[in-house]
Scaffold this motif. Structure first.
Motif, PDB file in Angstrom:
ATOM      1  N   SER A  48       0.820  -1.205   0.000  1.00 15.36           N
ATOM      2  CA  SER A  48       0.000   0.000   0.000  1.00 15.36           C
ATOM      3  C   SER A  48       0.861   1.264   0.000  1.00 15.36           C
ATOM      4  O   SER A  48       0.642   2.183  -0.791  1.00 15.36           O
ATOM      5  CB  SER A  48      -0.938  -0.009   1.213  1.00 15.36           C
ATOM      6  OG  SER A  48      -1.671   1.198   1.285  1.00 15.36           O
ATOM      7  N   LEU A  49       1.845   1.293   0.889  1.00 14.46           N
ATOM      8  CA  LEU A  49       2.724   2.454   0.989  1.00 14.46           C
ATOM      9  C   LEU A  49       3.497   2.688  -0.302  1.00 14.46           C
ATOM     10  O   LEU A  49       3.555   3.801  -0.818  1.00 14.46           O
ATOM     11  CB  LEU A  49       3.694   2.275   2.160  1.00 14.46           C
ATOM     12  CG  LEU A  49       4.744   3.372   2.351  1.00 14.46           C
ATOM     13  CD1 LEU A  49       4.078   4.718   2.612  1.00 14.46           C
ATOM     14  CD2 LEU A  49       5.687   3.003   3.487  1.00 14.46           C
ATOM     15  N   MET A  50       4.100   1.627  -0.822  1.00 14.61           N
ATOM     16  CA  MET A  50       4.873   1.757  -2.052  1.00 14.61           C
ATOM     17  C   MET A  50       3.972   2.229  -3.193  1.00 14.61           C
ATOM     18  O   MET A  50       4.358   3.104  -3.975  1.00 14.61           O
ATOM     19  CB  MET A  50       5.531   0.427  -2.410  1.00 14.61           C
ATOM     20  CG  MET A  50       6.530  -0.059  -1.377  1.00 14.61           C
ATOM     21  SD  MET A  50       8.037   0.865  -1.357  1.00 14.61           S
ATOM     22  CE  MET A  50       8.890   0.036  -2.673  1.00 14.61           C
ATOM     23  N   GLY A  51       2.788   1.650  -3.284  1.00 17.44           N
ATOM     24  CA  GLY A  51       1.840   2.054  -4.331  1.00 17.44           C
ATOM     25  C   GLY A  51       1.483   3.524  -4.221  1.00 17.44           C
ATOM     26  O   GLY A  51       1.450   4.249  -5.222  1.00 17.44           O
ATOM     27  N   GLN A  52       1.235   4.003  -3.004  1.00 22.23           N
ATOM     28  CA  GLN A  52       0.910   5.417  -2.785  1.00 22.23           C
ATOM     29  C   GLN A  52       2.069   6.321  -3.177  1.00 22.23           C
ATOM     30  O   GLN A  52       1.864   7.451  -3.607  1.00 22.23           O
ATOM     31  CB  GLN A  52       0.555   5.665  -1.319  1.00 22.23           C
ATOM     32  CG  GLN A  52      -0.755   5.055  -0.867  1.00 22.23           C
ATOM     33  CD  GLN A  52      -0.918   5.141   0.647  1.00 22.23           C
ATOM     34  OE1 GLN A  52      -0.342   5.997   1.294  1.00 22.23           O
ATOM     35  NE2 GLN A  52      -1.707   4.226   1.201  1.00 22.23           N
ATOM     36  N   LEU A  53       3.286   5.831  -3.028  1.00 27.16           N
ATOM     37  CA  LEU A  53       4.476   6.611  -3.370  1.00 27.16           C
ATOM     38  C   LEU A  53       4.837   6.502  -4.848  1.00 27.16           C
ATOM     39  O   LEU A  53       5.850   7.060  -5.284  1.00 27.16           O
ATOM     40  CB  LEU A  53       5.663   6.159  -2.507  1.00 27.16           C
ATOM     41  CG  LEU A  53       5.532   6.438  -1.010  1.00 27.16           C
ATOM     42  CD1 LEU A  53       6.659   5.767  -0.240  1.00 27.16           C
ATOM     43  CD2 LEU A  53       5.519   7.941  -0.747  1.00 27.16           C
ATOM     44  N   GLY A  54       4.041   5.744  -5.600  1.00 23.13           N
ATOM     45  CA  GLY A  54       4.286   5.613  -7.029  1.00 23.13           C
ATOM     46  C   GLY A  54       5.385   4.621  -7.364  1.00 23.13           C
ATOM     47  O   GLY A  54       5.973   4.669  -8.442  1.00 23.13           O
ATOM     48  N   ILE A  55       5.650   3.700  -6.464  1.00 23.78           N
ATOM     49  CA  ILE A  55       6.733   2.731  -6.657  1.00 23.78           C
ATOM     50  C   ILE A  55       6.145   1.370  -7.001  1.00 23.78           C
ATOM     51  O   ILE A  55       5.363   0.813  -6.233  1.00 23.78           O
ATOM     52  CB  ILE A  55       7.598   2.630  -5.385  1.00 23.78           C
ATOM     53  CG1 ILE A  55       8.228   3.991  -5.078  1.00 23.78           C
ATOM     54  CG2 ILE A  55       8.654   1.532  -5.534  1.00 23.78           C
ATOM     55  CD1 ILE A  55       8.893   4.081  -3.719  1.00 23.78           C
ATOM     56  N   ASP A  56       6.545   0.839  -8.174  1.00 20.31           N
ATOM     57  CA  ASP A  56       6.151  -0.518  -8.533  1.00 20.31           C
ATOM     58  C   ASP A  56       7.381  -1.419  -8.471  1.00 20.31           C
ATOM     59  O   ASP A  56       8.452  -0.987  -8.053  1.00 20.31           O
ATOM     60  CB  ASP A  56       5.452  -0.569  -9.899  1.00 20.31           C
ATOM     61  CG  ASP A  56       6.348  -0.173 -11.060  1.00 20.31           C
ATOM     62  OD1 ASP A  56       7.587  -0.268 -10.946  1.00 20.31           O
ATOM     63  OD2 ASP A  56       5.805   0.230 -12.109  1.00 20.31           O
TER      64      ASP A  56
END
Length: 169
Positions: free
Chosen positions: A11-19
């Motif tokens: 969730s955090l990575m997704g919110q930060l735009g990190i795939d």
């Protein structure tokens, strides 16, 4: 286990735009402590494109590289953790591993924590038989706190008994 859950990390990575294909470069102003932990969490979760900026913020600024106060707002992304349980040694596993003659356990805390003088947990001290190599010994003792050269680190660990022919925990 003191690691963010895969669900929270996703969730955090997704919110930060990190795939899973995004290169992540961590930096801090404390000699790599925070950024190395970030690298480890990402590595544990299967993210193969994580790096640590050697010298971090302090070196970046000292070398007069550009900085900004603008806040980035990348579009959301999909990150899928792929936990590698081999990156963590659980107590049950450690007790078994300690029976082997080819095992060396490194305690990266400060000498004061290792000796029990500085107690930051329920009890002070260390696991019997472990080798104390304070994490700060891996970086230079100056204002930049860059990682020491690999050959110097290899010699330091080898001198302490941490050799590549052993199973290192």
């Amino acid at each position: 286990v003191y690691v963010i859950s895969p669900e929270k990390l996703a969730s955090l990575m997704g919110q930060l735009g990190i795939d899973n294909d995004t290169t992540v470069i961590g930096y801090d102003d404390q000699g790599g402590l925070g950024s190395a932990r970030l690298w480890w969490v990402l590595d544990y979760n299967g993210h193969q494109k994580a790096k640590v900026l050697n010298g971090g913020w302090n070196k970046w600024v000292k070398e007069k590289h550009p900085v900004t106060t603008a806040v980035s707002t990348p579009p959301p992304a999909q990150f899928t953790p792929q936990v590698n349980a081999q990156k963590i040694c659980l107590v049950e596993d450690l007790l078994v591993e300690m029976q082997g003659s080819n095992v060396v356990i490194v305690d990266a805390r400060s000498p004061a924590e290792y000796s029990g003088f500085d107690v930051r947990a329920k009890r002070g001290g260390h696991i019997p038989g472990t080798i104390n190599i304070d994490w700060v010994r891996n970086v230079t003792n100056d204002d930049l706190k860059t990682f020491k050269p690999a050959d110097e680190l290899h010699k330091m660990y080898e001198a302490a008994g941490v050799t590549l022919d052993k199973d290192i925990i």
